[in-house]
Design a protein around this motif. Structure first.
Motif, PDB file in Angstrom:
ATOM      1  N   VAL A 222       0.961  -1.203  -0.118  1.00  0.00           N
ATOM      2  CA  VAL A 222      -0.052   0.069  -0.041  1.00  0.00           C
ATOM      3  C   VAL A 222       0.929   1.086  -0.030  1.00  0.00           C
ATOM      4  CG1 VAL A 222      -1.590   1.239   1.563  1.00  0.00           C
ATOM      5  CG2 VAL A 222      -1.883  -1.132   0.970  1.00  0.00           C
ATOM      6  N   PHE A 223       2.098   1.010   0.737  1.00  0.00           N
ATOM      7  CA  PHE A 223       2.865   2.418   0.745  1.00  0.00           C
ATOM      8  C   PHE A 223       3.510   2.629  -0.281  1.00  0.00           C
ATOM      9  CE2 PHE A 223       6.935   4.538   1.761  1.00  0.00           C
ATOM     10  CZ  PHE A 223       6.523   5.481   2.332  1.00  0.00           C
ATOM     11  N   CYS A 224       3.863   1.597  -1.214  1.00  0.00           N
ATOM     12  CA  CYS A 224       4.628   1.742  -2.678  1.00  0.00           C
ATOM     13  C   CYS A 224       3.414   2.266  -3.716  1.00  0.00           C
ATOM     14  CB  CYS A 224       4.811   0.418  -3.025  1.00  0.00           C
ATOM     15  SG  CYS A 224       6.402  -0.227  -2.158  1.00  0.00           S
ATOM     16  N   ILE A 225       2.315   1.992  -3.290  1.00  0.00           N
ATOM     17  CA  ILE A 225       1.109   2.492  -4.327  1.00  0.00           C
ATOM     18  C   ILE A 225       0.910   3.924  -4.068  1.00  0.00           C
ATOM     19  CG2 ILE A 225      -1.179   2.468  -5.128  1.00  0.00           C
ATOM     20  CD1 ILE A 225      -0.835  -0.536  -4.427  1.00  0.00           C
ATOM     21  N   LEU A 226       1.104   4.272  -2.781  1.00  0.00           N
ATOM     22  CA  LEU A 226       0.890   5.805  -2.406  1.00  0.00           C
ATOM     23  C   LEU A 226       1.872   6.336  -2.728  1.00  0.00           C
ATOM     24  CD1 LEU A 226      -0.564   7.956  -0.579  1.00  0.00           C
ATOM     25  CD2 LEU A 226       0.864   7.061   1.290  1.00  0.00           C
ATOM     26  N   SER A 227       3.313   6.064  -2.746  1.00  0.00           N
ATOM     27  CA  SER A 227       4.539   6.622  -2.972  1.00  0.00           C
ATOM     28  C   SER A 227       4.619   6.961  -4.645  1.00  0.00           C
ATOM     29  CB  SER A 227       5.624   5.695  -2.865  1.00  0.00           C
ATOM     30  OG  SER A 227       5.843   5.557  -1.273  1.00  0.00           O
ATOM     31  N   LEU A 228       3.830   6.003  -5.520  1.00  0.00           N
ATOM     32  CA  LEU A 228       3.804   6.069  -6.691  1.00  0.00           C
ATOM     33  C   LEU A 228       2.909   7.342  -7.154  1.00  0.00           C
ATOM     34  CD1 LEU A 228       3.554   2.498  -8.266  1.00  0.00           C
ATOM     35  CD2 LEU A 228       5.423   4.104  -8.861  1.00  0.00           C
ATOM     36  N   GLY A 229       1.770   7.371  -6.422  1.00  0.00           N
ATOM     37  CA  GLY A 229       0.761   8.564  -6.633  1.00  0.00           C
ATOM     38  C   GLY A 229       1.339   9.743  -6.340  1.00  0.00           C
ATOM     39  N   ILE A 230       2.243   9.774  -5.307  1.00  0.00           N
ATOM     40  CA  ILE A 230       2.731  11.187  -4.783  1.00  0.00           C
ATOM     41  C   ILE A 230       3.823  11.454  -5.670  1.00  0.00           C
ATOM     42  CG2 ILE A 230       4.383  12.169  -3.193  1.00  0.00           C
ATOM     43  CD1 ILE A 230       2.760  10.560  -0.985  1.00  0.00           C
ATOM     44  N   GLY A 231       4.601  10.331  -6.287  1.00  0.00           N
ATOM     45  CA  GLY A 231       5.717  10.935  -7.299  1.00  0.00           C
ATOM     46  C   GLY A 231       5.068  11.333  -8.657  1.00  0.00           C
ATOM     47  N   LEU A 232       3.989  10.684  -8.861  1.00  0.00           N
ATOM     48  CA  LEU A 232       3.612  11.236 -10.122  1.00  0.00           C
ATOM     49  C   LEU A 232       2.648  12.496 -10.238  1.00  0.00           C
ATOM     50  CD1 LEU A 232       1.549   7.971 -11.428  1.00  0.00           C
ATOM     51  CD2 LEU A 232       3.662   9.077 -12.407  1.00  0.00           C
ATOM     52  N   ALA A 233       2.420  13.115  -9.062  1.00  0.00           N
ATOM     53  CA  ALA A 233       1.867  14.227  -8.693  1.00  0.00           C
ATOM     54  C   ALA A 233       2.742  15.285  -8.358  1.00  0.00           C
ATOM     55  CB  ALA A 233       0.625  14.118  -7.597  1.00  0.00           C
ATOM     56  N   ALA A 234       3.856  15.103  -7.533  1.00  0.00           N
ATOM     57  CA  ALA A 234       4.583  15.955  -7.059  1.00  0.00           C
ATOM     58  C   ALA A 234       5.882  15.200  -6.933  1.00  0.00           C
ATOM     59  CB  ALA A 234       4.140  16.582  -5.753  1.00  0.00           C
ATOM     60  N   PRO A 235       6.731  15.031  -8.050  1.00  0.00           N
ATOM     61  CA  PRO A 235       7.968  14.352  -8.089  1.00  0.00           C
ATOM     62  C   PRO A 235       8.959  14.544  -7.029  1.00  0.00           C
ATOM     63  CG  PRO A 235       7.283  14.755 -10.109  1.00  0.00           C
ATOM     64  CD  PRO A 235       6.208  15.770  -9.360  1.00  0.00           C
ATOM     65  N   SER A 236       9.136  15.980  -6.623  1.00  0.00           N
ATOM     66  CA  SER A 236      10.006  16.457  -5.657  1.00  0.00           C
ATOM     67  C   SER A 236       9.942  15.896  -4.474  1.00  0.00           C
ATOM     68  CB  SER A 236      10.058  17.963  -5.823  1.00  0.00           C
ATOM     69  OG  SER A 236       8.696  18.626  -5.257  1.00  0.00           O
ATOM     70  N   LEU A 237       8.362  15.592  -3.934  1.00  0.00           N
ATOM     71  CA  LEU A 237       8.309  15.234  -2.690  1.00  0.00           C
ATOM     72  C   LEU A 237       9.065  13.891  -2.438  1.00  0.00           C
ATOM     73  CD1 LEU A 237       4.693  15.946  -2.042  1.00  0.00           C
ATOM     74  CD2 LEU A 237       6.546  16.889  -0.848  1.00  0.00           C
ATOM     75  N   LEU A 238       9.452  12.988  -3.342  1.00  0.00           N
ATOM     76  CA  LEU A 238       9.777  11.813  -3.283  1.00  0.00           C
ATOM     77  C   LEU A 238      11.283  11.747  -2.936  1.00  0.00           C
ATOM     78  CD1 LEU A 238       8.708   9.348  -6.111  1.00  0.00           C
ATOM     79  CD2 LEU A 238       8.021   9.409  -3.577  1.00  0.00           C
ATOM     80  N   THR A 239      11.920  12.859  -3.337  1.00  0.00           N
ATOM     81  CA  THR A 239      13.343  13.116  -2.801  1.00  0.00           C
ATOM     82  C   THR A 239      13.622  14.051  -1.686  1.00  0.00           C
ATOM     83  OG1 THR A 239      13.623  14.830  -4.596  1.00  0.00           O
ATOM     84  CG2 THR A 239      14.239  12.478  -5.055  1.00  0.00           C
ATOM     85  N   SER A 240      12.526  14.403  -1.019  1.00  0.00           N
ATOM     86  CA  SER A 240      12.571  15.553   0.158  1.00  0.00           C
ATOM     87  C   SER A 240      13.189  14.754   1.541  1.00  0.00           C
ATOM     88  CB  SER A 240      11.011  15.927   0.214  1.00  0.00           C
ATOM     89  OG  SER A 240      10.356  15.072   0.685  1.00  0.00           O
ATOM     90  N   LEU A 241      13.776  15.164   2.071  1.00  0.00           N
ATOM     91  CA  LEU A 241      14.412  14.488   3.527  1.00  0.00           C
ATOM     92  C   LEU A 241      13.043  13.949   4.100  1.00  0.00           C
ATOM     93  CD1 LEU A 241      16.619  13.680   5.225  1.00  0.00           C
ATOM     94  CD2 LEU A 241      16.404  16.020   6.384  1.00  0.00           C
TER      95      LEU A 241
END
Length: 410
Positions: free
Chosen positions: A284-303
């Motif tokens: 579930v977390f991986c799917i959530l991360s994919l959604g966040i990455g598609l909507a706001a890619p910069s969030l995935l690399t935020s600390l």
């Protein structure tokens, strides 16, 4: 041979207690500090190296006999490996606490020497057995990634003392983390679960085809993730790695369902049930991360997101799985060591008498609640919630490991 796995597991339990006792001593406040600090490095490596990796190595030494039906290549080399790895990590951790770069470098060299001895010992055993299947292939890949993790860690340790490649240090760190978390822990856990889960469930007849698919997808996720770490900047390689991991977890969950379908046992034990739940939570977390990455890619690399992802993966899945398997492996090792030659005699306890399923479940619930509170606090930037959650998690962890340690008194 039982003494070698027990040595690693007992040492891992001591490190686990030290980590969480230290966490409670600071009331969980350490989690608010920057992870790229001497204290952060100390705590992460205490948990990941001296607990999780230590216990995993002990489990490998025990389970390799079960998987291959043959002894490890060299038991003596196993003890030599223990001395180098344990001594090296102690020096490394001291170097982090004291901010002594020369100690960090020396500790890294000794610890990596121990890792390479372990990889050689188990790898040589696999090679001589020549029984290649998803379990042994996953183990071989995990060993390869462990060696890579150690060598990258050594490179960074030496870089603290001799800044030869400071411009690529951050990329090496990202690759180091990806190889260690997804490569070493991920493939070792999934690989051995192909053998262990059917044993715990008393399951027969499940197809092994998904195992090959998981092996391929998980390896692809590791490779793409390392490429994303070392290659050009951009969010797409990282998203591709997360997508591959989600696909692997989806097939893995399907495999678990198939194993349960063919089960001849009502319950595999509460610790194992929690490992199944943790796998689905990670999916579930991986799917959530994919959604966040598609909507706001910069969030995935935020600390902040990287810290949350680290807690979800390393504690929510790796730690829960290791602890869940310990609830089965430790009683088996101790019962075999102490009562194996007395089986069937009056007064000899059965294996289920050595550990309380109710206590295992209670400990897991407290840890899960603490982790969820901490993650919520991190997500909304509420320090008090994060600190409270970490403190609760540590309290639950100490209770749980106490239940495991009590096995040695019975």
């Amino acid at each position: 041979m039982l003494r070698l796995p027990l040595l690693f597991i007992a040492t891992g339990i001591v490190s686990f207690v030290l980590f969480h006792a230290g966490s409670l001593f600071t009331a969980g406040g350490w989690a608010l500090d920057h992870p790229r600090s001497p204290d952060g490095w100390f705590r992460v490596h205490l948990l990941v190296l001296d607990w999780a990796t230590m216990v995993a190595m002990g489990a490998v030494y025990q389970l390799i006999d079960v998987v291959l039906q043959r002894r490890i290549f060299s038991r003596i080399l196993g003890y030599v490996h223990y001395v180098f790895f344990t001594g090296g990590t102690v020096i490394l951790l001291t170097g982090f606490l004291q901010s002594r770069v020369e100690w960090i470098a020396v500790g890294a060299v000794a610890a990596v020497t121990g890792i390479l001895l372990f990889v050689w010992n188990v790898g040589r055993t696999l090679w001589e057995a020549k029984r290649w299947n998803p379990i042994t292939l996953s183990t071989a890949c995990a060993l390869f990634y462990l060696a890579g993790t150690g060598l990258l860690g050594l490179a960074m340790g030496l870089n603290f003392a001799f800044p030869w490649w400071a411009d690529v240090h951050e990329r090496l760190l990202a690759a180091h983390i990806w190889l260690g978390t997804l490569g070493w822990f991920g493939l070792l856990i999934t690989g051995f679960s192909y053998k262990m889960l059917p044993m715990f469930y008393l399951s027969h007849g499940a197809s092994d085809r998904p195992q090959y698919i998981i092996l391929g997808l998980w390896n692809a996720a590791v490779i793409v993730g390392v490429w994303a770490s070392l290659g050009p900047d951009g969010s797409w390689p990282l998203l591709a790695g997360i997508l591959l991991l989600a696909a692997a977890l989806l097939v893995y969950d399907r495999l678990i369902r198939d194993i349960r379908k063919h089960s001849h046992k009502a319950s595999p034990g509460r610790g194992i049930v929690w490992t199944v739940w943790s796998t689905r939570a990670l999916l579930v977390f991986c799917i959530l991360s994919l959604g966040i990455g598609l909507a706001a890619p910069s969030l995935l690399t935020s600390l902040s997101w990287i810290i949350i992802a680290g807690w979800v993966y390393l504690w929510g899945w790796v730690a829960v799985t290791v602890l869940g398997y310990m609830s089965k492996i430790v009683p088996f090792l101790w019962w075999t060591h102490k009562y194996g030659d007395q089986a069937g005699r009056p007064g000899v306890p059965v294996m289920s008498d050595l550990i309380s399923e109710r206590s295992i479940d209670a400990g897991m619930w407290v840890m899960a609640a603490g982790l969820l509170i901490a993650l919520a606090g991190m997500g909304v930037m509420e320090p008090r919630a994060a600190v409270t959650g970490i403190a609760a998690l540590s309290a639950g962890a100490l209770f749980y490991i106490g239940v495991i340690a009590r096995v040695f008194t019975k």
